[in-house]
Structure formats: structure tokens, C-alpha cells
Write an enzyme that holds these catalytic residues in place. Sequence first.
Site: not given
Length: 643
Positions: A533, A535
Site C-alpha cells: 500500500s 499509506r
Amino acid sequence: MGSSLTRKILQEHLISGRVEPGAEISIAIKQTLTQDSTGTMAYLQFEAMGVDQVKTDFSIAYVDHNMLQQGFENADDHKYIQTAARKHGVHYSRPGNGICHQVHLERFARPGDTLLGSDSHTPTAGGIGMIAIGAGGLDVAAAMGGQPYATASPKVTAVELRGQLQPFVTAKDIILEVLRRLTVKGGVGRVMEYTGEGVASLSVPERATITNMGAELGATTSVFPSDERTRQFLKAQGREADWRELQPDHDAVYDDRVVIDLCDIKPLAAKPHSPDAVEEVAAIGSIDVDQVCIGSCTNSSYQDLMRVAAIVKGKTVHPDVSLTISPGSKQVLSMLAANGALAGLIEAGARILEAGCGPCIGMGQAPASNAVSLRTFNRNFKGRCGTDSASVYLVSPETAAASALTGRLTDPTALGNPIAIEEPETFPADDNLVVPPAAPGEDVTVVRGPNIKEFPLNSALPETLECPVLLKVEDNITTDHIMPSNAKLLPYRSNIPYLAEFCFSPCDPEFPARAKAAGGGCVVGGENYGQGSSREHAALAPLYLGVKAVIVKSFARIHRANLINSGILPLEFADEADYDKVEEGDTLRMETLRETVAQGRFSLEITNKQLSIPVHCQLSPREKAMILAGGRINVIRQEQEGA
Ligand code: MIC
Ligand code: SF4
């Protein structure tokens, strides 16, 4: 010497540098996208930059991840994103409109343009011939503010597709084959450019399935040419004016080449717990299945779900299987509703979820203990589904649907007659769930609920660093390990102090307490550290806990950029064998840091072992400035003060 398509698009958007592998380039960004689990942070950062209106051609904020409103937190984030978007010139895709990548492909992606998104699967739009790159929220915030996006100029790998797929073998099986051959780090530092006669046999959504999962190769992005099929797709979406033809030169030069004969591919599955643990479905054998989840930004297009509907029509899902379907977009769901396919799915026993990410990011539908779950998604990292003991296999919609009926992993080629789903000549193209930004002069109040906390800021790099090794982890650690996401944690993406309590919990639940007690320290890892990801929470939570440096064999691209944006030192062992010499609890000392970081290579002292090991810190001048200042926000503030 002809140019690849990648080089042409990069060259067209080049602001600085040379499009030569390795060197840093910066490119102009035409479009940005955010989604709600990274978006709150991105708009907080955008606001911290003090820019009033976005400077891109088109920016959009999707709400698709944080859909379970078990408390006020998600709804607070949505309200904040909606009002911040409205104020600053960003379109807002309301919950219910669908998964960012599917909706963007349908409605907004443009061949030849550049897109930066705060989600690692942003390259999905490469299926339409766009250079679409995933990045941390801060990079996307900066792009919204008109700053170019800087990254290492990639190598370009030609993936030559020959021949045609056999019935019941799909685009998902193509990308699983690429993953089988190249592994989860095979694409690092590269753009995967699809070429060859086989390209024309694939529709735009099929191409997007392939570019979507290029993220799992670690690639910077993946791209297909924009051809007649692209024109047809855009025409059917009422957007023919967005089409332009884009092809590599006939004598294009590539850094390397992978040849895939489509006729030879069989239905494939990625076994637990990695997208590159790929084997033929037939070879895995007929294991019992407890759950089948169909959807996600990889496989939730109209044609994907129509094929599923055709397979289950008039039948009943096996009694031991829970089948869920999460459509990719409002457009897809309304088409299935209008043509009756939805009724067939419901009658067969499918549990219809709303158009969003849903189980893909553990927002509900956690499997039972020790269950086997077949998913048409793109990631099967351990625990990501919400159940640690579950075994998740990644498969095509056809394999998923066939298996949902039999209750066992089933090769769909056994189904007999091929299913032909025509590409629609027109899609119902209504952007009524996309709220435009405020008109000039309109007063908008940005609403910040109590769950929205300030993000942590680093301080300038000190001269000397002496700190303990708080944790040592192995190869291929994902950002799901560093900062897990699930139904319990996703609502706290705008609350780093809370989230930090779960940092590295899949590796060692004691990590946050240990980091706090030690007043910070560093982390040691193996290859491809931080894959997965985009993130930036996987950098912000460690920053909050006092992590100063991460020393690894190699980094995944987006996570390395997020560490630098946060002012955390990204160090690589000069000799990978030295990984074995460092242990948890050791004390590391780095002296004359500011000077040596600027030189890119220095020694780390393991003081308790009286050992010295060489490490690299290869930073571009832009990255050096961020590390010295303690992160990108500090650099921006210094620039503003100096201006
Ligand atoms: C994912 O698939 O892991 C996510 C959730 O979409 C992430 C973004 C996030 O962590 O919010 C991604 O792929 O970047
Ligand atoms: Fe959403 Fe899953 Fe796609 Fe991430 S991979 S954007 S969670 S559907």
C-alpha cells in the site's frame, strides 16, 4: 532509436532531469486522485501548505474504503474530505459511486495524461494509456498544489503478449503469470509496458486488471497503448473526445522484455500469503472453500461481473460457501440491476455488498478461523482479510464463480461452453454522484470532527544518532505489517496517536510499548521492505513512536518516498550479508550524520559489538534536503519563510 510509449508520455510531461534509467526526473501532474483512507491526511497536508486552490487540470476525492460507519469516525472523515474538497477545487465522489480506480477508468482517465493518486493501485488507469502513479498523500497534496512529482526515472520492460487467451482464461491469469515469473519485487524501478499482437484482444477493463496488479510487482506503473479498443471504450463512456492514439515507435528500445504466449496460460491462483506464490488452479487441486469474494479494483468491471452472473445463473451457491460481490462502481451495479443479472446473482445466493473496497481491505467479511477464502482481489498478505489463520487465494472471477458453486477450488475450463459477454456500446454515463467544487467566491466551511488529529512532524537531522534496534524483520515486509488496516483500524487514519498503538502489531505487538520506553530507535529489515500500500501512515506511525532510521537490504518505492517525506533515514546495507550481523536490542551509532548523509555512504557502529558496517544512503539533492530538514513539510515551510 525509437521510443517506448512510457518514454514518450514521460518526455511530454518532463519538468526536470533526463528520461534515463536511474536519474531522478520530475514530471508535471495533470490529474490527482485520493481515496478516503489516505485522503484525510492528504487534505490536512494540502491545507498545511497554504495553497488555496488546486492547480491540476482535474483533482478528485473518492470515498470508497472507509464505508462501515460503526462509529462517527468514518463519517467525520468523509465530511472533512467533502468540505475540504469543495473549498479547494477538488471534485468529490460520494460513497456509493464506487472504487476510485474503477470509477476513474470509466469517467476521468485520459490517454497520454499523468495521474498521481494516494493509492498504490492508481496504475489501473494505465489500462487506458495514461502514466498513472501511486504515491503517499503528501506527494499527492504537493501535486495538487502544482508541484511536479519527482521519482527515479524508471527502466521500461516490454511485456509482449502473443496470441489469444483460451476460453475461461482471463486478464487476471495474465498478470498472475507475470507475477509468477517476476515476483513481487520484479517490477521495482520499472514501468511495465504491454506490447504485441495480443494487446488488441484485450478490452480496456481487462487491460486495467493487468495494470492494477502491476502494483504487486512493485512497478512504478504499467501502461497499455491507446488504440481502437480504447477509442471504443471512451466512446461508449460518452468521452470519445478524450481519446488520442498512443503507440510506442515501431523500433522502440526497451531495457528488457518478457514474452507471454496467451494461448499457453491456464487458470492460475496466487496461494497464501503472497501475490507471487502462483500456481495453476488444476495443480493446486480441489481444496474445500469457505468463502468467495468477487470485486475490488482488480476485477469488478461490468464484464467481470456479467461473466460471474452467467456462471451462477439458475444455480445455487454451495451451502458451505459465503459468496460476496462488491461491484466496482455505481455504473456497474446499475447496469447489472437494469439487465436483470443482479437478480440472478441474488437468487443464486450471492451476498451483494455496496460498490466499494469492502472485504479487500478487511472492511467486513473476515473469514472464519482457518477458512479458505478465494478472492478476485490483488493482495493476500497474511491477516489482511481480518482473520490471521485464514488462507486467501487470489483468482479470476471465472475461477471464483465456478468454485462458489462446487464448494471446492475449481478450474473454470471444466464449465464447458465459453461465455461471451459483449462490450457495451454505451455505458450509462451519469456523474450525478460526483460533487463539483465550489464556485469562485462561495464561502465553504471545512468541518473537522474530533477524530481528526494533527499529523506528527519531525525535526532536523541531528549530527549524531545513537539508538537501539527496536525490531528486526525479514524480506518482503508489507505496509500491512507496518501499519495494519482493517475494520477496527481504518477509521483512525486521521488519528496517528491511536494508530501508532498498532504499529508493527502483526510482527510484534510489543513494538509500540518498546519504542516508547526506549524513546525511539531504528528498525532493520530485509529486501523489498515496505511493499504494498501507499499509506504514509506506515511512515507517520513509526515517526510518532520515535523511529529515526530504517536499515534494510532494499526498499519498495512508495514506502521509501514516504519515509523520506517524514524525515526518517532510509539506509541500505552496502553488503547484504551484514543484515545477519545486526540484532534486535543492538545499539547503533552514527556520527557526523549531516555531512555523511550528504555523501551518500557511511559506517554504522554497532556499539555493543564493536563492529562497524557500511551503509548506503543514496539520496537525490531534493531528498537530501528533506532528510536534513526533517521531512517535506519542513522544507516547504522553510521555502515559504524564505519567500
Ligand atoms: C490497499 O489496497 O492496501 C489500500 C488500502 O488501497 C492502500 C491505501 C491505504 O492504505 O489506504 C493502497 O493500496 O495504497
Ligand atoms: Fe480498494 Fe482493495 Fe483496490 Fe486497495 S486494492 S483500492 S482496498 S479495492
